[in-house]
Design an enzyme around this catalytic site. Structure first.
Site, PDB file in Angstrom:
ATOM      1  N   LYS A 203       0.787  -1.078   0.100  1.00  0.00           N
ATOM      2  CA  LYS A 203       0.020  -0.194   0.031  1.00  0.00           C
ATOM      3  C   LYS A 203       0.982   1.518   0.030  1.00  0.00           C
ATOM      4  CE  LYS A 203      -3.625   2.100   2.682  1.00  0.00           C
ATOM      5  NZ  LYS A 203      -4.487   1.937   3.884  1.00  0.00           N
ATOM      6  N   GLU A 209      10.635  -4.378   4.451  1.00  0.00           N
ATOM      7  CA  GLU A 209      10.792  -5.906   3.975  1.00  0.00           C
ATOM      8  C   GLU A 209      10.583  -5.688   2.384  1.00  0.00           C
ATOM      9  OE1 GLU A 209       9.090  -4.550   6.521  1.00  0.00           O
ATOM     10  OE2 GLU A 209       9.189  -6.111   8.408  1.00  0.00           O
ATOM     11  N   GLY A 262      -4.862  -2.367   5.549  1.00  0.00           N
ATOM     12  CA  GLY A 262      -3.954  -3.412   5.000  1.00  0.00           C
ATOM     13  C   GLY A 262      -4.630  -4.724   5.186  1.00  0.00           C
ATOM     14  N   ARG A 263      -4.877  -5.017   6.458  1.00  0.00           N
ATOM     15  CA  ARG A 263      -5.370  -6.369   6.901  1.00  0.00           C
ATOM     16  C   ARG A 263      -6.776  -6.649   6.230  1.00  0.00           C
ATOM     17  NH1 ARG A 263      -4.519  -3.367  11.159  1.00  0.00           N
ATOM     18  NH2 ARG A 263      -6.099  -2.660  12.416  1.00  0.00           N
ATOM     19  N   GLU A 348      -4.238  -7.318  15.554  1.00  0.00           N
ATOM     20  CA  GLU A 348      -3.907  -6.133  15.070  1.00  0.00           C
ATOM     21  C   GLU A 348      -4.872  -5.261  15.408  1.00  0.00           C
ATOM     22  OE1 GLU A 348      -0.276  -5.118  12.248  1.00  0.00           O
ATOM     23  OE2 GLU A 348      -2.136  -5.372  11.175  1.00  0.00           O
ATOM     24  N   HIS A 379      -3.208 -33.739  17.988  1.00  0.00           N
ATOM     25  CA  HIS A 379      -1.700 -34.595  18.368  1.00  0.00           C
ATOM     26  C   HIS A 379      -0.892 -33.695  18.910  1.00  0.00           C
ATOM     27  CE1 HIS A 379      -3.419 -38.144  16.535  1.00  0.00           C
ATOM     28  NE2 HIS A 379      -3.946 -37.474  15.864  1.00  0.00           N
ATOM     29  N   LYS A 494       9.720  -0.879  14.667  1.00  0.00           N
ATOM     30  CA  LYS A 494      10.400  -0.527  13.300  1.00  0.00           C
ATOM     31  C   LYS A 494      11.346   0.687  13.442  1.00  0.00           C
ATOM     32  CE  LYS A 494       6.403  -0.412  10.322  1.00  0.00           C
ATOM     33  NZ  LYS A 494       5.419  -0.129   9.678  1.00  0.00           N
TER      34      LYS A 494
END
Ligand code: G6Q
Length: 531
Positions: A203, A209, A262-263, A348, A379, A494
């Site tokens: 965005k 990253e 974003g999410r 978030e 398990h 950050k």
């Protein structure tokens, strides 16, 4: 002034104490119609919440609280394009991206729907061209597509791509997110640069990253195909200046808007990788599934409203019963990434300790979300869920029918039986007597769960499921009085990384702000000097 939640807590606590004298199994014994009365259908999905230790009185008070907290008004403000994300001064309109009714949605006096349709149309054309081979990269038809993005620009498309694998008949999809060079190196190792298309999904187009991964991908392609490298890139972003500077032309840039968080962005251009994989028509069906959930959230009365019920049961567990976690357990291997997607969506959005007004909250907010697909989890961590000291409310997700598997039907039947058995075991438990007097084999029971059962996991159902959870998180945010749409908590780390990285580059750690960070940094330099 107390919030509606604070005002309602004494009443809810009293109901909890009264219910403590009964068992959930007892509630079933008292009411033969409990399943019918404590479940809601939406198309071919059933939400069963009967295995929670609640009765209709408790549900009624929880829904009264939703009402008092202003959920309906807040919901209408969100759908109506008001700037409900107040700390960022933004509207919140992922619902417009899947507004298949195409009703106008006005933000600051302007209908956003023509822009939404325009980008969706352009994405469709591009995706079709990539799939058919009409769009070519330097080595011809695109064989592999790599989405480079992180957080909201990764978790949604990555989860959806895996979930809809049987619908994938386009180029192979890959996802690179981590700044760890191992992620991109391992992904590129099996790819041919001449036939790979990179989608840089960001965005902001400034995320550390994503930008370093995009640059490394560019160098990798350039090494193989020289000046044709730029043809191998497209961008999904709101920052046209930065996409141009990277060398990606506008015709291969697909935009979205500040009102897409974003999410919540898989419904926007960020879904392009998925669209290339499954085709534009299936992608539209995915949007339609979400639209079905949007309409349900807007129109169904609270007592029949799945996201409202999911949210208020969550409030019951978190604020009334003081339970800190919530497990999401898809009995569906293709939903393996659903818990990770939900972790971002929920934690978030609602991992906040101040109200919208900036006051500290004095009640719990978002729970810890975790999960793994069943039966694998059985398990592993289910031991704690069955017998641990912490009660963990669970959501079981399961489809009645398998899709695209080429094995005996018995696989699916066994999985279904396991899913139903787990929620039953959590609820009924096993007494000391039933356990033959062995305390190690006792199960307390009364452990709450919801089951979301649907006919099969297809693009439409996946869209519905995801949107139901989005709205659940929204409702809880309203009841807690927090802003579910910002994420300031990701900032500090950050910022500090930017201060620490130069110390590592210059190989001097004198400026470290504390002896732990300094000690660790010095040790890193020592290890690195040895290679
Ligand atoms: C999600 C967050 C966050 C965001 C990433 C990537 O709601 O805002 O996870 O999606 O930080 O951001 P960009 O898309 O700007 O690279």
């Amino acid at each position: 002034m107390p919030t509606p939640l604070q005002e309602f807590l004494p009443r809810l606590n009293a109901l909890r104490d009264r219910l403590a004298s009964t068992s959930t199994t007892g509630l079933f014994n008292d009411d033969p119609d409990r399943f019918t009365r404590f479940s809601v259908s939406l198309g071919s999905l059933v939400f069963d919440y009967s295995k929670n230790r609640v009765d209709s009185g408790a549900i009624a008070v929880l829904l009264e609280l939703a009402d008092a907290a202003g959920v309906a008004k807040a919901r209408d403000a969100m759908f109506g394009g008001q700037k409900i994300n107040s700390t960022e001064d933004r509207a919140v309109l992922h619902t417009a991206l899947r507004n298949r009714a195409d009703k106008p949605v006005v933000v600051e006096g302007r209908d956003v729907m023509p822009d939404v349709q325009d980008v969706l149309g352009r994405m469709g054309e591009f995706a079709s061209e990539v799939r058919s081979g009409q769009f070519q990269v330097s080595g011809g038809k695109v064989r592999d597509v790599v989405n480079i993005g992180i957080g909201g620009s990764d978790l949604g498309p990555r989860m959806v791509a895996k979930a809809l694998a049987p619908w994938q008949d386009g180029p192979r999809l890959h996802f690179v997110a981590n700044i760890d060079g191992a992620d991109i190196s391992d992904t590129l190792a099996s790819l041919d640069p001449a036939t790979t298309l990179f989608i840089v999904a960001s965005k902001s187009f400034t995320t550390q990253e994503t930008m370093i991964n995009a640059r490394s991908a560019f160098s990798w392609v350039e090494k193989a195909v020289g000046s044709a490298a730029a043809e191998h890139f497209c961008a999904l972003s709101t920052n046209l200046e930065a996409t141009r500077e990277f060398g990606i032309p506008d015709e291969r840039t697909f935009g979205f808007w500040s009102w897409v968080g974003g999410r919540y962005s898989v419904w926007s251009a960020i879904g392009l990788s998925v669209m290339i994989g499954i085709g534009p028509e299936n992608f539209r069906t995915f949007l339609e599934g979400a639209h079905q959930a949007d309409r349900h959230f807007q129109e169904a009365p609270f007592e029949q409203n799945i996201p409202v019920l999911m949210a208020m049961l969550g409030i019951w567990h978190r604020n009334v019963c003081s339970l800190p976690a919530h497990a999401v357990l898809p009995y569906d291997n293709r939903l393996a990434r659903f818990p990770a997607w939900l972790q971002q969506l929920d934690m978030e959005s609602n991992g906040k300790a101040v109200t919208i007004a900036g006051d500290a909250v004095n009640y719990e907010t978002g729970p810890i979300i975790f999960g793994e697909p069943g039966t694998n989890g059985q398990h592993a961590f289910y031991q704690l869920i069955h017998q641990g000291t912490t009660v963990v409310p669970c959501d079981f997700l399961v489809a009645a029918n398998p899709v695209g598997t080429d094995v005996p039907e018995e696989h699916h039947r066994l999985m279904l039986a396991n899913c139903l058995a787990q929620s039953e075991a959590l609820m009924t438990g096993r007494t000391l007597e039933e356990a033959g007097g062995d305390p190690h084999k006792v199960f307390s029971g009364n452990r709450p769960s919801n089951t979301l059962l649907y006919d099969r996991l297809d693009p439409f159902m996946l869209g519905t499921l995801m949107a139901l959870y989005e709205h659940k998180v929204f409702v809880q945010g309203i009841v807690w009085g927090i802003n579910s749409f910002d994420q300031w908590g990701v900032e500090l780390g950050k910022q500090l990384a930017q201060e620490i990285e130069p110390m590592l580059a210059k190989q001097t750690v004198s400026e470290a702000s504390n002896s732990s960070t300094g000690g660790l940094a010095r040790t890193i330099l020592g290890f690195r000097a040895r290679g």
